[in-house]
Motif scaffolding. Structure first.
Motif, PDB file in Angstrom:
ATOM      1  N   GLY A   6      76.771 -86.694  -8.662  1.00 37.48           N
ATOM      2  CA  GLY A   6      75.447 -86.097  -8.587  1.00 37.48           C
ATOM      3  C   GLY A   6      74.894 -86.078  -7.186  1.00 37.48           C
ATOM      4  N   PRO A   7      73.775 -85.398  -7.011  1.00 42.58           N
ATOM      5  CA  PRO A   7      73.135 -85.342  -5.695  1.00 42.58           C
ATOM      6  C   PRO A   7      72.666 -86.720  -5.236  1.00 42.58           C
ATOM      7  N   ARG A  40      61.487 -90.173  -7.234  1.00 40.73           N
ATOM      8  CA  ARG A  40      60.867 -89.741  -8.490  1.00 40.73           C
ATOM      9  C   ARG A  40      61.488 -88.466  -9.039  1.00 40.73           C
ATOM     10  N   ILE A  41      62.452 -87.906  -8.328  1.00 43.46           N
ATOM     11  CA  ILE A  41      63.090 -86.673  -8.777  1.00 43.46           C
ATOM     12  C   ILE A  41      64.247 -87.020  -9.707  1.00 43.46           C
ATOM     13  N   PRO A  42      64.170 -86.589 -10.966  1.00 45.83           N
ATOM     14  CA  PRO A  42      65.244 -86.893 -11.909  1.00 45.83           C
ATOM     15  C   PRO A  42      66.583 -86.337 -11.421  1.00 45.83           C
ATOM     16  N   GLY A  43      67.616 -87.171 -11.499  1.00 42.39           N
ATOM     17  CA  GLY A  43      68.962 -86.730 -11.136  1.00 42.39           C
ATOM     18  C   GLY A  43      69.318 -86.933  -9.677  1.00 42.39           C
ATOM     19  N   VAL A  71      76.604 -91.285   0.481  1.00 33.06           N
ATOM     20  CA  VAL A  71      75.714 -90.229   0.009  1.00 33.06           C
ATOM     21  C   VAL A  71      76.193 -88.861   0.493  1.00 33.06           C
ATOM     22  N   ARG A  72      75.763 -87.834  -0.212  1.00 32.67           N
ATOM     23  CA  ARG A  72      76.124 -86.453   0.138  1.00 32.67           C
ATOM     24  C   ARG A  72      75.204 -85.854   1.199  1.00 32.67           C
ATOM     25  N   LEU A 128      68.564 -78.931  -2.915  1.00 26.71           N
ATOM     26  CA  LEU A 128      69.579 -79.624  -3.708  1.00 26.71           C
ATOM     27  C   LEU A 128      69.607 -79.117  -5.146  1.00 26.71           C
ATOM     28  N   GLU A 129      68.817 -78.042  -5.397  1.00 22.38           N
ATOM     29  CA  GLU A 129      68.745 -77.399  -6.703  1.00 22.38           C
ATOM     30  C   GLU A 129      68.296 -78.360  -7.804  1.00 22.38           C
ATOM     31  N   LEU A 130      67.287 -79.164  -7.494  1.00 24.76           N
ATOM     32  CA  LEU A 130      66.697 -80.085  -8.450  1.00 24.76           C
ATOM     33  C   LEU A 130      65.249 -79.687  -8.674  1.00 24.76           C
TER      34      LEU A 130
END
Length: 175
Positions: A6-7, A40-43, A71-72, A128-130
């Protein structure tokens, strides 16, 4: 190697470019606030402050830092504070390729500091498309106030608290 498919992101301690060492707390505080918002961003997996701030002042390649933190993405930036004006420059880097995915410079009044933090977090989420949900004053992990003097004292107190030891008394005074 990245821990998860995941991100993931590490927010490095922003560099203080104000010229006065005493403004380091403000640059670090900006970084820390963005860490709180991103967490706080899910994922999205966000590296803890203590791990990412270990690279403060390091002149390492961001790919190497990303590899060490597993990390990415890495968010790096700087803050310049002059009177009631604020300039924040940020860049989001893909640690696999070393390529810059996004960068921006924010020139605003100091009173816009909360809006800038939210905008940076929302933009990163988009890159990050979130999904980033706007925070309301009650949802903000840090004290939400329109009083910039109070916010500045909060950032000073937080910086002193992280230094520990005798600095704890200074933190109490700031809080």
């Amino acid at each position: 190697e990245v821990v998860d498919a995941g991100p993931s992101i590490a927010v490095l301690a922003f560099e203080n470019r104000s010229g006065e060492r005493e403004n380091d707390y403000f640059a670090e505080g900006m970084s820390e606030e963005i860490i709180h918002l991103l967490a706080r961003i899910p994922g999205l997996h966000v590296v803890a402050r203590t791990s990412s701030f270990a690279f403060k002042g390091a002149r390492e390649d961001l790919r190497a830092i990303g590899e060490r933190l597993r990390v990415r993405h890495v968010l790096d930036g700087s803050v310049r504070k002059a009177g009631d004006r604020l300039r924040i420059s940020v860049e989001l880097v893909d640690t696999g390729s070393g390529f810059q995915l996004w960068s921006e410079r924010y020139d605003r009044k100091l009173e816009d500091v909360f809006a800038i933090q939210d905008e940076i977090a929302a933009t990163i989420a988009g890159k990050l498309e979130l999904t980033f949900k706007e925070t309301r004053c009650g949802d903000r992990p840090a004290p939400c106030t329109g009083n910039l003097e109070a916010y500045d004292a909060y950032l000073k107190g937080t910086a002193e608290m992280h230094r520990r030891g005798a600095a704890t008394l200074e933190a109490i005074d700031s809080f």
